[in-house]
Design an enzyme around this catalytic site. Structure first.
Site, PDB file in Angstrom:
ATOM      1  N   THR A 310      51.029  25.054 -17.215  1.00 14.51           N
ATOM      2  CA  THR A 310      49.685  25.078 -17.776  1.00 14.51           C
ATOM      3  C   THR A 310      49.136  23.670 -17.840  1.00 14.51           C
ATOM      4  O   THR A 310      49.886  22.708 -17.999  1.00 14.51           O
ATOM      5  CB  THR A 310      49.675  25.705 -19.183  1.00 14.51           C
ATOM      6  N   MET A 311      47.821  23.548 -17.694  1.00 15.60           N
ATOM      7  CA  MET A 311      47.139  22.255 -17.877  1.00 15.60           C
ATOM      8  C   MET A 311      46.683  22.074 -19.324  1.00 15.60           C
ATOM      9  O   MET A 311      46.155  21.029 -19.666  1.00 15.60           O
ATOM     10  CB  MET A 311      45.902  22.173 -16.981  1.00 15.60           C
ATOM     11  N   ASP A 318      48.595  25.497 -28.704  1.00 16.51           N
ATOM     12  CA  ASP A 318      48.733  25.871 -30.118  1.00 16.51           C
ATOM     13  C   ASP A 318      47.499  26.622 -30.600  1.00 16.51           C
ATOM     14  O   ASP A 318      47.601  27.596 -31.351  1.00 16.51           O
ATOM     15  CB  ASP A 318      48.945  24.625 -30.981  1.00 16.51           C
ATOM     16  N   PHE A 370      43.024  32.595  -6.821  1.00 20.44           N
ATOM     17  CA  PHE A 370      44.317  32.157  -6.290  1.00 20.44           C
ATOM     18  C   PHE A 370      44.141  31.382  -4.984  1.00 20.44           C
ATOM     19  O   PHE A 370      45.058  31.245  -4.193  1.00 20.44           O
ATOM     20  CB  PHE A 370      45.275  33.346  -6.100  1.00 20.44           C
ATOM     21  N   PHE A 422      35.046  35.297  -9.180  1.00 21.08           N
ATOM     22  CA  PHE A 422      34.612  36.003 -10.381  1.00 21.08           C
ATOM     23  C   PHE A 422      33.394  36.883 -10.117  1.00 21.08           C
ATOM     24  O   PHE A 422      33.268  37.977 -10.669  1.00 21.08           O
ATOM     25  CB  PHE A 422      34.309  35.013 -11.503  1.00 21.08           C
ATOM     26  N   GLY A 441      36.854  28.076 -15.795  1.00 19.33           N
ATOM     27  CA  GLY A 441      36.290  28.110 -14.451  1.00 19.33           C
ATOM     28  C   GLY A 441      35.648  26.824 -13.998  1.00 19.33           C
ATOM     29  O   GLY A 441      35.198  26.717 -12.855  1.00 19.33           O
TER      30      GLY A 441
END
Length: 510
Positions: A310-311, A318, A370, A422, A441
């Site tokens: 994850t970025m 959190d 993707f 999308f 996005g």
């Protein structure tokens, strides 16, 4: 209003998750804490009964922050801090900067001793019974060098109180020239020769305005809190987050980066360096740790994206955890949707959270091309080209993301993939209601497409997370334009970190 009454007001109104006090001495103010607390003082002699779980460190604050990991001690970020240590501006500066490294978008720092009643109190050496030192200098200094901070001074009895919020743990602009700034604070550049001059510079607000100010601050922090009953799920979900961020094997990641630098001629190979990478490349390791905390690539170079799934960084991860807890606590109906998933870490967190809580009546939707981001096609996106041709690092295949889910044992019939742009996939997606929508996005077009297709399916009170709101103006503009077109005000945004925000869908339709 006395300072203890003011501090109690912050505790009562904000109900912080954690508290840090620098300069606790006898525990007079520390006793007001009702949450897990850390106190730091080289000469403490606690004479008051403390009701909160508290760890007290007998150390100067500089030494404490050098030797300890505050976030690890708190199992999270600082929520409320009170600085009442050495009454010298340069010490306060270091305390604020050190606290900010362990802050998030909710954090608040309070500084005592900013408004002396007598000019003699403001001397750098104590010559009076009451003494504030030259702490007041920190206010004009920060207002000049850190205009991004929100700094408000209140005319609390005798010594005043400064409130700092909108902290940014990613901010490092002062650390590079810290010795220079310390010298300026030690000298006369910010010195004032009268109480009138100090008050004119700091522009304090009446103490009577403090209750309304703290109430507004509480509203701006949002109502989403971490779950209190996390004894069973907490260890698993904490380990899941550490794994998604690759915090567990960060030294091995640094070894790979080191070897790549050697291959590319930017460093020379040495086995001792490779073997003892934590010590030999300690500054780079610290930079890598910070990057995972705040969700930025090291040196802001995407080619150093590393091996996390994850970025987001720890702060946004959190926050996502807390939002999921909120959905459960408030019984908000619907599924979880992430639009723009990269390597899948956010969705994996959602699926892991569902597994930990034994939830089987919700689904996780993984929406992504993707193939990276589309080339800019709308006027609002201008020349912002984040496409696969320019940034191949942003394009992660569906097979890779599915493989990541499988690696965590979380690929099951509750996880649904929506592959495509999308504008083509979201409108007819088999989603009826959404409890949590996470948008990542980047572009105006992608953000607008997501909102148009999915916002009306978000349940009242549901959570919408906008990952790029602070980093990309085009993303922020898309949100503003979407609500303007509906004739609705933009919901109140709650800042997570330097870029991420979330809001809750109003329960009442406009």
């Amino acid at each position: 209003m006395k300072y203890l009454n003011a501090l109690e007001l912050f505790h009562d109104t904000l109900q912080p998750r954690s508290y840090v006090e620098i300069g606790c001495r006898h525990g007079i103010s520390l006793r007001l804490a009702r949450c897990p607390s850390i106190a730091i003082d080289p000469d403490f002699e606690i004479t008051r009964t403390l009701s909160a779980p508290t760890r007290i460190f007998r150390a100067a604050s500089d030494d404490f922050f050098r030797d300890q990991d505050l976030s690890a001690l708190l199992n999270g970020q600082v929520d409320l801090a009170f600085v009442d240590g050495m009454h010298l501006a340069e010490y306060v500066l270091r305390d604020v900067l050190n606290l900010e490294r362990h802050s998030d978008g909710r954090s608040v720092i309070l500084i005592d001793d900013v408004l002396p009643e007598e000019i003699e109190w403001a001397s750098r050496e104590r010559v009076t019974q009451a003494w504030t030192g030259d702490v007041y200098k920190i206010i004009p200094f920060l207002r000049r060098h850190r205009p991004d901070l929100e700094i408000t001074v209140f005319d609390v009895e005798m010594k005043g109180l400064a409130v700092i919020h909108r902290l940014d743990p990613a901010q490092r602009r002062l650390q590079g020239n810290l010795n220079e700034y310390v010298a300026a604070l030690e000298g006369d550049e910010y010195a004032l020769d009268s109480i009138e001059a100090i008050r004119a510079s700091l522009a304090p607000r009446p103490a009577e305005e403090l209750p309304a100010f703290v109430a507004a601050l509480r509203s701006g922090r949002g109502n989403i809190q971490p779950a209190r009953d996390a004894a069973q799920t907490g260890p698993y979900l904490d380990l899941l987050k550490r794994s998604l961020l690759n915090e567990v094997y960060l030294d091995d990641e640094l070894r790979i980066l080191y070897l790549r630098n050697c291959i590319e001629g930017r460093d020379s190979y040495d086995y001792a360096t490779l073997h003892d990478i934590r010590d030999s490349k300690c500054e780079l390791l610290e930079d890598l740790k910070v990057s995972r905390q705040i969700g930025r690539f090291p040196q802001r170079k995407i080619e150093k994206s590393g091996f996390s799934h994850t970025m987001m960084g720890r702060l946004r991860l959190d926050s996502l955890h807390h939002c999921l807890d909120h959905v459960l606590a408030q019984d908000i109906p619907g599924d979880f949707v992430e639009c723009g998933v990269w390597r899948g870490g956010g969705c994996i967190m959602m699926a892991g959270w569902m597994k930990a809580h034994g939830i089987s009546d919700r689904r996780v939707f993984v929406a992504d091309s993707f193939e990276g981001l589309p080339p800019p096609s709308m006027e609002q996106d201008g020349t912002l080209d984040l496409s696969k041709e320019k940034f191949p690092q942003l394009a992660v295949s569906e097979e890779t993301v599915r493989g990541n889910f499988e690696a965590y044992g979380l690929l099951d019939d509750k996880v649904h993939f929506l592959k495509g742009w999308f504008k083509d996939t979201l409108k007819d997606a088999p989603i009826n209601t959404i409890a949590l929508l996470r948008m990542d996005g980047d572009l105006y077009e992608s953000t607008m497409d997501t909102l148009v297709a999915l916002y009306d399916r978000v349940s009242p009170g549901g959570v919408v997370v906008v990952d790029d709101y602070g980093a990309l103006e085009v993303c922020r503009q898309a949100v503003d334009d979407f609500f303007a077109a509906r004739g609705e005000p933009v919901p109140q945004m709650h800042r997570i970190d330097w870029t991420g925000v979330y809001f809750q869908k109003p329960a009442v339709a406009y």
